[in-house]
Structures are given as structure tokens and as C-alpha cells.
Enzyme design. Structure first.
Site, PDB file in Angstrom:
ATOM      1  N   ARG A 180      -2.208   1.057  -6.838  1.00 38.51           N
ATOM      2  CA  ARG A 180      -1.295   0.958  -5.702  1.00 38.51           C
ATOM      3  C   ARG A 180       0.118   0.537  -6.095  1.00 38.51           C
ATOM      4  O   ARG A 180       1.098   1.018  -5.532  1.00 38.51           O
ATOM      5  CB  ARG A 180      -1.884  -0.011  -4.672  1.00 38.51           C
ATOM      6  CG  ARG A 180      -3.107   0.559  -3.986  1.00 38.51           C
ATOM      7  CD  ARG A 180      -3.782  -0.435  -3.081  1.00 38.51           C
ATOM      8  NE  ARG A 180      -4.890   0.210  -2.369  1.00 38.51           N
ATOM      9  CZ  ARG A 180      -5.678  -0.413  -1.498  1.00 38.51           C
ATOM     10  NH1 ARG A 180      -5.509  -1.701  -1.261  1.00 38.51           N
ATOM     11  NH2 ARG A 180      -6.640   0.242  -0.895  1.00 38.51           N
ATOM     12  N   ARG A 191      -4.612  -5.432  -6.302  1.00 32.72           N
ATOM     13  CA  ARG A 191      -5.977  -5.260  -5.815  1.00 32.72           C
ATOM     14  C   ARG A 191      -6.356  -3.782  -5.808  1.00 32.72           C
ATOM     15  O   ARG A 191      -5.595  -2.948  -5.327  1.00 32.72           O
ATOM     16  CB  ARG A 191      -6.122  -5.832  -4.404  1.00 32.72           C
ATOM     17  CG  ARG A 191      -7.518  -5.638  -3.827  1.00 32.72           C
ATOM     18  CD  ARG A 191      -7.630  -6.247  -2.456  1.00 32.72           C
ATOM     19  NE  ARG A 191      -6.789  -5.592  -1.473  1.00 32.72           N
ATOM     20  CZ  ARG A 191      -7.083  -4.442  -0.862  1.00 32.72           C
ATOM     21  NH1 ARG A 191      -8.196  -3.794  -1.172  1.00 32.72           N
ATOM     22  NH2 ARG A 191      -6.278  -3.934   0.050  1.00 32.72           N
ATOM     23  N   HIS A 243       0.787  -4.891   2.300  1.00 27.84           N
ATOM     24  CA  HIS A 243      -0.604  -4.640   2.650  1.00 27.84           C
ATOM     25  C   HIS A 243      -1.526  -5.836   2.396  1.00 27.84           C
ATOM     26  O   HIS A 243      -2.303  -6.210   3.270  1.00 27.84           O
ATOM     27  CB  HIS A 243      -1.115  -3.426   1.870  1.00 27.84           C
ATOM     28  CG  HIS A 243      -2.498  -3.012   2.218  1.00 27.84           C
ATOM     29  ND1 HIS A 243      -2.904  -2.774   3.513  1.00 27.84           N
ATOM     30  CD2 HIS A 243      -3.597  -2.795   1.436  1.00 27.84           C
ATOM     31  CE1 HIS A 243      -4.171  -2.423   3.521  1.00 27.84           C
ATOM     32  NE2 HIS A 243      -4.624  -2.446   2.274  1.00 27.84           N
ATOM     33  N   HIS A 244      -1.433  -6.424   1.214  1.00 27.93           N
ATOM     34  CA  HIS A 244      -2.398  -7.468   0.861  1.00 27.93           C
ATOM     35  C   HIS A 244      -1.703  -8.572   0.077  1.00 27.93           C
ATOM     36  O   HIS A 244      -0.894  -8.304  -0.807  1.00 27.93           O
ATOM     37  CB  HIS A 244      -3.522  -6.865   0.006  1.00 27.93           C
ATOM     38  CG  HIS A 244      -4.718  -7.743  -0.146  1.00 27.93           C
ATOM     39  ND1 HIS A 244      -5.823  -7.651   0.665  1.00 27.93           N
ATOM     40  CD2 HIS A 244      -4.997  -8.746  -1.013  1.00 27.93           C
ATOM     41  CE1 HIS A 244      -6.727  -8.545   0.304  1.00 27.93           C
ATOM     42  NE2 HIS A 244      -6.244  -9.224  -0.722  1.00 27.93           N
ATOM     43  N   GLU A 298      -6.880   5.413   0.915  1.00 21.85           N
ATOM     44  CA  GLU A 298      -6.831   5.918  -0.450  1.00 21.85           C
ATOM     45  C   GLU A 298      -7.911   6.975  -0.694  1.00 21.85           C
ATOM     46  O   GLU A 298      -7.812   7.788  -1.611  1.00 21.85           O
ATOM     47  CB  GLU A 298      -7.049   4.735  -1.392  1.00 21.85           C
ATOM     48  CG  GLU A 298      -6.453   4.854  -2.753  1.00 21.85           C
ATOM     49  CD  GLU A 298      -6.408   3.496  -3.418  1.00 21.85           C
ATOM     50  OE1 GLU A 298      -7.391   3.159  -4.099  1.00 21.85           O
ATOM     51  OE2 GLU A 298      -5.416   2.780  -3.236  1.00 21.85           O
ATOM     52  N   ARG A 333      -6.869  10.646  -1.152  1.00 23.35           N
ATOM     53  CA  ARG A 333      -6.534  11.053  -2.524  1.00 23.35           C
ATOM     54  C   ARG A 333      -7.795  11.152  -3.374  1.00 23.35           C
ATOM     55  O   ARG A 333      -7.943  12.060  -4.191  1.00 23.35           O
ATOM     56  CB  ARG A 333      -5.551  10.056  -3.140  1.00 23.35           C
ATOM     57  CG  ARG A 333      -4.130  10.203  -2.611  1.00 23.35           C
ATOM     58  CD  ARG A 333      -3.209   9.164  -3.227  1.00 23.35           C
ATOM     59  NE  ARG A 333      -3.351   7.869  -2.605  1.00 23.35           N
ATOM     60  CZ  ARG A 333      -3.200   6.700  -3.232  1.00 23.35           C
ATOM     61  NH1 ARG A 333      -2.937   6.685  -4.524  1.00 23.35           N
ATOM     62  NH2 ARG A 333      -3.324   5.558  -2.577  1.00 23.35           N
ATOM     63  N   HIS A 383       0.874  -1.181   0.000  1.00 24.34           N
ATOM     64  CA  HIS A 383       0.000   0.000   0.000  1.00 24.34           C
ATOM     65  C   HIS A 383       0.901   1.218   0.000  1.00 24.34           C
ATOM     66  O   HIS A 383       1.824   1.308   0.809  1.00 24.34           O
ATOM     67  CB  HIS A 383      -0.906   0.001   1.227  1.00 24.34           C
ATOM     68  CG  HIS A 383      -2.043   0.980   1.123  1.00 24.34           C
ATOM     69  ND1 HIS A 383      -1.841   2.342   1.185  1.00 24.34           N
ATOM     70  CD2 HIS A 383      -3.378   0.799   0.940  1.00 24.34           C
ATOM     71  CE1 HIS A 383      -3.009   2.954   1.055  1.00 24.34           C
ATOM     72  NE2 HIS A 383      -3.953   2.048   0.898  1.00 24.34           N
TER      73      HIS A 383
END
Length: 575
Positions: free
Chosen positions: A404, A548, A508-509, A380, A383, A367
């Protein structure tokens, strides 16, 4: 009534009366004194000390904590509230410090257990038992599955190895992506399933499983309605990077979605009759001739077995397991993580017993806007609501609505490997989540753009020109520097004070995991369905591809969590 039943009833009434009589002296039989209790926090064990008198907590202190600075500071207010009320009943967790807050509450409860004469607080249930559906993990996917399975008529036990429910869902801030929803219709937002599918595939670099993406998208609107019916607030809609249209559903005012959704799902699951057990670590899924028939559970008091007609794996990803992350993507060695401590990828080991297939396992997302060292993610949506990204020279360097992976790479190319997310008061007013960052002490503030530049050590004239140029792009609906779309520039930066928060990429993911089909059934390496084994959420792969999109994780966990619960219940009940 049989004689034995009459005797049992009399004994019960006598015991109840005795309990009432002996509890009248001091509330809940809490002894006076000073007691200590322990519970896991976000990063490490938390230990507290409480003093009780006349059945109430009269003082409370933290003896040990190793969570982030802002979380540590916020625990003081939490403990003050506990002392003010004299108990932990109806004490709210601190927004943005959910895990730490619940850890404090669990530690206080452990101390209270000692005050009540209980050697140690425990949620262990050691007796072997049976159920229709057993669910491993009590995050958003597991809780969604629990509600759906109970709605399908199945008995359900949910096992969570951590002391609180929610997992990574507790920290989701942006929202839930969904298209063609009733909420979008009320707000006059034009969107389509086709566009949502295309955005997700493009964002994932087209390596996503199209069937899974289509299922998620086509079920997203009904899932939003289902969650609202369960008590979730998803009435605000915003836009995240990579989405053509506004489709990110979140609580009123743009508040963080995660902790709110976890609480709503937990309440709904319990109301539906699901048995949720905390501090229960699954060590094995029982395999009988290739079929999942239950689990082995470990607690601090020993092991026990749950036999089940169907098993749902909802354990989350492995972003908090640096060894595993580095084994799949060596270039991420040394990166921080936004993941809670329980995201360690345990299910990948259990799956080997079933020859389960993995997909996209090397696809690990960073991220871009995470506060360095503290590992706190900035949504996010900041933004999306109009903020810009600047480097240490005071210049923009990329379209702020880049996906990302692109934004993370761009930040790492800047001096220092971090950047500043900059916004004004109008953006702060537009998004409640920002208030959490302010209370955490993450923001640097300047009354004017020039003052902000001074505090950051950036040439004033450069930053003023950057902001002035950007504002002209907003007015003209065209960004000639980086191609940010007019719809992605909702407001100019003109209302002081102005703010920045330093950010950089962190793990992050994990997009890869167990391979599933559209019924959330786990697939083996030969392409066959593994009987009675289902999976949902970040533990699975294929939905997000190589990247993602923000807002798609919450869609994934709720849509496929619901599907897993429905399908597991049907299988268990022979429907």
C-alpha cells in the site's frame, strides 16, 4: 413462597394484563401523527421525519444528511422498505453504506420513541455498577473480546460511544488473513505460518514486533474456525498485495467481510450474555495504584461509573482525528480518510494516566485505492483478482500488487495525483464486492476498451496497447514491465464491458498505538505490565510495523480480541 413475593407476583400479573389490554387498540401504543428523530451518520447527524397511522409507519423522509452521495441515494430504498413493512423490524442495512443505514434506522427509532410518548430514545444506563470485564469499543476487536470473555465465564459489559456496533470493521472489505487453515486445505491451497510471518515482517519493513506477529499468525487458523463456529462465512479465499500465497478468507463469492463479521460477532456476543451498551462514551479509565479498576462513562443523560476487575481497550485507531494525524505525520495534512467518525484516538489520552508505552505511533498508512472526495475504499481484492492500474495517459505505472505504501506513492506521482483502476466483466463476476461499487455509481463503463478510453479522454490506441500487452503477460506468465508475478495475474482482460474507477490515497490505518505483549496486556514505559489493563485491535501498535498488509487488520482484531477476552476473564476470575 414468601408473602412479599406472592404480592409482587400478583402486582406483576395485573400490570402485565393491563399492558396487554391497553396495547390492543394500537400496535405498540404508537400514536398517529408526524414525528422527527435524530442519530449520528457516517459523517454527521441524520434527521428523519416519519408519519404513523394505526400503529404503522406510513411515510418516511430524510430531513438532514451529510453522508456520501451514494449513501444518501441508498437511504431512499431503505426508507421505502421501512414504509412497506410499516416498521424497522427485520430491515436489512444497505451493503457498502452500513453506517448510514444504521444511522437512518436509529433516527427512525428515535422518532418512533416520540410516537410512543417517550420524550427521547435513550440507551443510557446511569446507575453505577460492577462487572468482571468492561470492554471499551464494540468493533471487531471489542466484540471478539466480549465473546471470548463470556466463554471464559466472566460477566461482560461492552461500551460503544457510537449508536451502532462495528466501528471501522463495518467497512473492511478484503478479508481475514490466516495460514494453514482448514479452508485452505479444502481448497488445495499450500501455505505456511512461516511464509505468513515473513510476508508480514517484510511488508512492515521489519520494524514489527516479531513476537506479536508470530502470535497473530500461529493463532490465525484456529481463529478462523472459531469465527465460523460463531456463524461467520469465511469460506472463500483470495490473495492480497504483499502475500505470497492465497490466504485472505472472506464470505462466499468474495463478498465484503466487515459488516458480515460485525453482525456475526454482535449476535454471538449477545447470545453469550454480553451487555452491549451504545451511545456510552468512556471519558476515563479508573486508576487505583497503577491498576485499572473500571471506567467513567458519559451519556447525554449524565455520568456513571463501572467498577471492573479487568478493562479491555478496543477503541480503534485515530485516522478520523486530523489534528492527531498531522501531529505525528505532517505530510498527511489535508488527506481524506476512510475511517468512521468515531476513530479519534481517545485511548491515547487515557493511557497517559497509566504511563502506558506507545509504539510505532508515527506509522500511518494511506490506502491507495480510495475514491476521491467520497472517501470510499475500493478493496485490494479487485487488484488481487486481476485488475490493472492506469494513469491519465492510459499506461500502467507500477506493479498492481505493490504494498500500500509503494502504490500510494506511485499514484501521487501521476498527473492529477490519482489513477484509474481498470477491470473487465470476468473480474466483476469473480468478486461480489464490485457489485456494491456498481450500485454506488462509482464505475465508468465501456463496451470496448476503445469506448472506455473515449469516455476517459485517453488515447484509444494507447489504452488498447496497454491492455493487449498486459494480456500477453498473463498468457506468458511474465510481466517484463513491472514484475507482476504469474500468480498475481489470474486472468486476462478480454471480456467486455470494461470498467474503471478513479482512485487515490487516503488515510486508512494507524499502525501505532498502545504497546502490548502476546497476552494483550498493556505495557508501561518502564517495560512492566499494567495490572488488569488489556488492549486489542487498531488501538495497539507493533503488529504491522511501517506498513500493514491487506487482510491483516481483520486478523489482528479477531486474534488479539479473542486473546484479550480470554486473558481478561482469567485475570478477573483469578484463574
Amino acid at each position: 413462597m414468601k408473602k412479599s413475593q406472592i404480592i409482587a407476583t400478583i402486582i406483576f400479573l395485573i400490570a402485565s394484563c393491563c399492558a396487554i389490554f391497553f396495547s390492543c387498540g394500537k400496535a405498540e401504543n404508537i400514536a398517529d401523527g408526524t414525528w422527527t428523530g435524530k442519530a449520528p451518520g457516517f459523517k454527521d447527524e441524520i434527521e428523519v421525519s416519519i408519519t404513523t397511522k394505526d400503529g404503522k409507519i406510513v411515510s418516511a423522509d430524510v430531513l438532514k444528511i451529510n453522508d456520501s452521495d451514494f449513501a444518501v441515494n441508498d437511504t431512499k430504498a431503505l426508507l421505502a422498505e421501512i414504509v412497506k413493512k410499516g416498521s424497522v423490524s427485520n430491515v436489512d442495512v444497505v451493503s457498502g453504506a452500513t453506517y448510514t443505514s444504521k444511522g437512518i434506522i436509529a433516527a427512525v427509532n428515535a422518532a418512533l420513541a416520540s410516537a410512543k410518548g417517550i420524550s427521547e430514545a435513550t440507551t443510557a444506563k446511569l446507575e453505577d455498577t460492577e462487572t468482571d470485564v468492561v470492554i471499551i469499543g464494540a468493533g471487531g476487536a471489542g466484540l471478539s473480546a466480549a465473546v471470548a470473555a463470556r466463554e471464559g465465564g466472566a460477566s461482560v459489559i461492552v461500551l460503544e460511544k457510537m449508536p451502532i456496533v462495528g466501528g471501522n470493521t463495518n467497512y473492511a472489505t478484503g478479508g481475514l488473513n490466516a495460514s494453514e487453515t482448514s479452508i485452505q486445505a479444502k481448497m488445495g491451497i499450500s501455505d505456511s505460518n512461516e511464509q505468513y510471518i515473513e510476508d508480514t515482517m517484510v511488508g512492515g519493513k521489519n520494524i514489527n514486533d516479531l513476537a506479536l506477529v508470530t502470535e497473530m499468525v500461529e493463532k490465525s487458523a484456529e481463529t478462523v474456525d472459531w469465527l465460523i463456529k460463531l456463524g461467520a462465512d469465511l469460506t472463500d479465499v483470495g490473495k492480497m498485495a504483499g502475500s505470497t500465497n492465497s490466504r485472505t478468507h472472506r464470505p462466499t463469492g468474495g463478498a465484503a467481510v466487515g459488516a458480515h463479521l460485525s453482525a456475526a460477532l454482535e449476535k454471538a456476543a449477545k447470545a453469550a450474555g454480553a451487555d452491549i451498551r451504545l451511545n456510552q462514551e468512556v471519558t476515563k479509565i479508573i486508576n487505583e495504584n497503577g491498576k485499572a479498576v473500571g471506567v467513567v462513562v458519559s451519556t447525554k443523560d449524565g455520568e456513571y461509573t463501572i467498577k471492573a476487575k479487568a478493562v479491555i481497550v478496543a477503541t480503534g485507531g485515530f485516522g478520523a482525528n486530523p489534528t492527531l494525524v498531522e501531529s505525528y505525520k505532517p505530510e498527511l495534512k489535508g488527506f481524506g480518510t476512510t475511517n468512521h467518525a468515531g476513530a479519534t484516538g481517545d485511548a491515547l489520552t487515557w493511557a497517559k494516566d497509566f504511563n502506558a508505552a506507545l509504539t510505532d505511533i508515527e506509522q500511518i498508512q494511506t490506502h491507495p485505492t480510495v475514491v476521491p472526495v467520497k472517501n470510499l475504499m475500493i478493496t485490494e481484492a479487485v487488484r488481487g483478482n486481476g485488475a490493472i492500474m492506469i494513469n491519465r495517459d492510459g499506461n500502467r505505472f507500477c506493479t498492481e500488487m505493490a504494498t500500500r505504501d509503494v502504490m500510494s506513492a506511485a499514484i501521487l506521482e501521476q498527473t492529477g495525483g490519482t489513477a484509474y483502476l481498470m477491470f473487465d466483466t470476468s473480474i466483476r463476476k469473480s468478486l461480489k464486492a464490485i457489485e456494491t461499487y456498481a450500485s454506488q455509481g462509482l464505475l465508468t463503463e465501456g463496451a470496448t476498451v476503445a469506448e472506455l478510453a473515449q469516455k476517459l479522454g485517453i488515447p484509444e490506441a494507447t489504452l488498447e496497447k496497454t491492455v493487449s500487452d498486459y494480456n500477453s503477460y498473463v498468457a506468458n506468465g511474465n510481466d517484463p514491465d513491472f514484475g507482476r508475478k504469474a500468480s498475481e495475474m489470474p486472468r486476462a482482460l478480454v471480456e467486455g464491458p470494461y470498467y474503471v474507477v478513479e482512485v487515490g490515497p487516503a488515510i486508512h490505518h494507524t499502525m501505532g498505538g498502545l504497546k502490548i505483549n502476546t497476552k494483550a496486556e498493556v505495557i508501561d514505559t518502564n517495560g512492566n505490565v499494567i495490572p488488569a489493563l488489556y488492549a486489542a485491535g487498531e488501538v495497539t501498535g507493533g503488529i504491522h510495523g511501517a506498513n500493514r498488509l491487506g487482510g491483516n487488520a481483520v486478523a489482528d482484531i479477531t486474534v488479539f480480541g479473542k486473546i484479550a477476552g480470554e486473558q481478561a476473564a482469567k485475570y478477573a476470575l483469578g484463574k
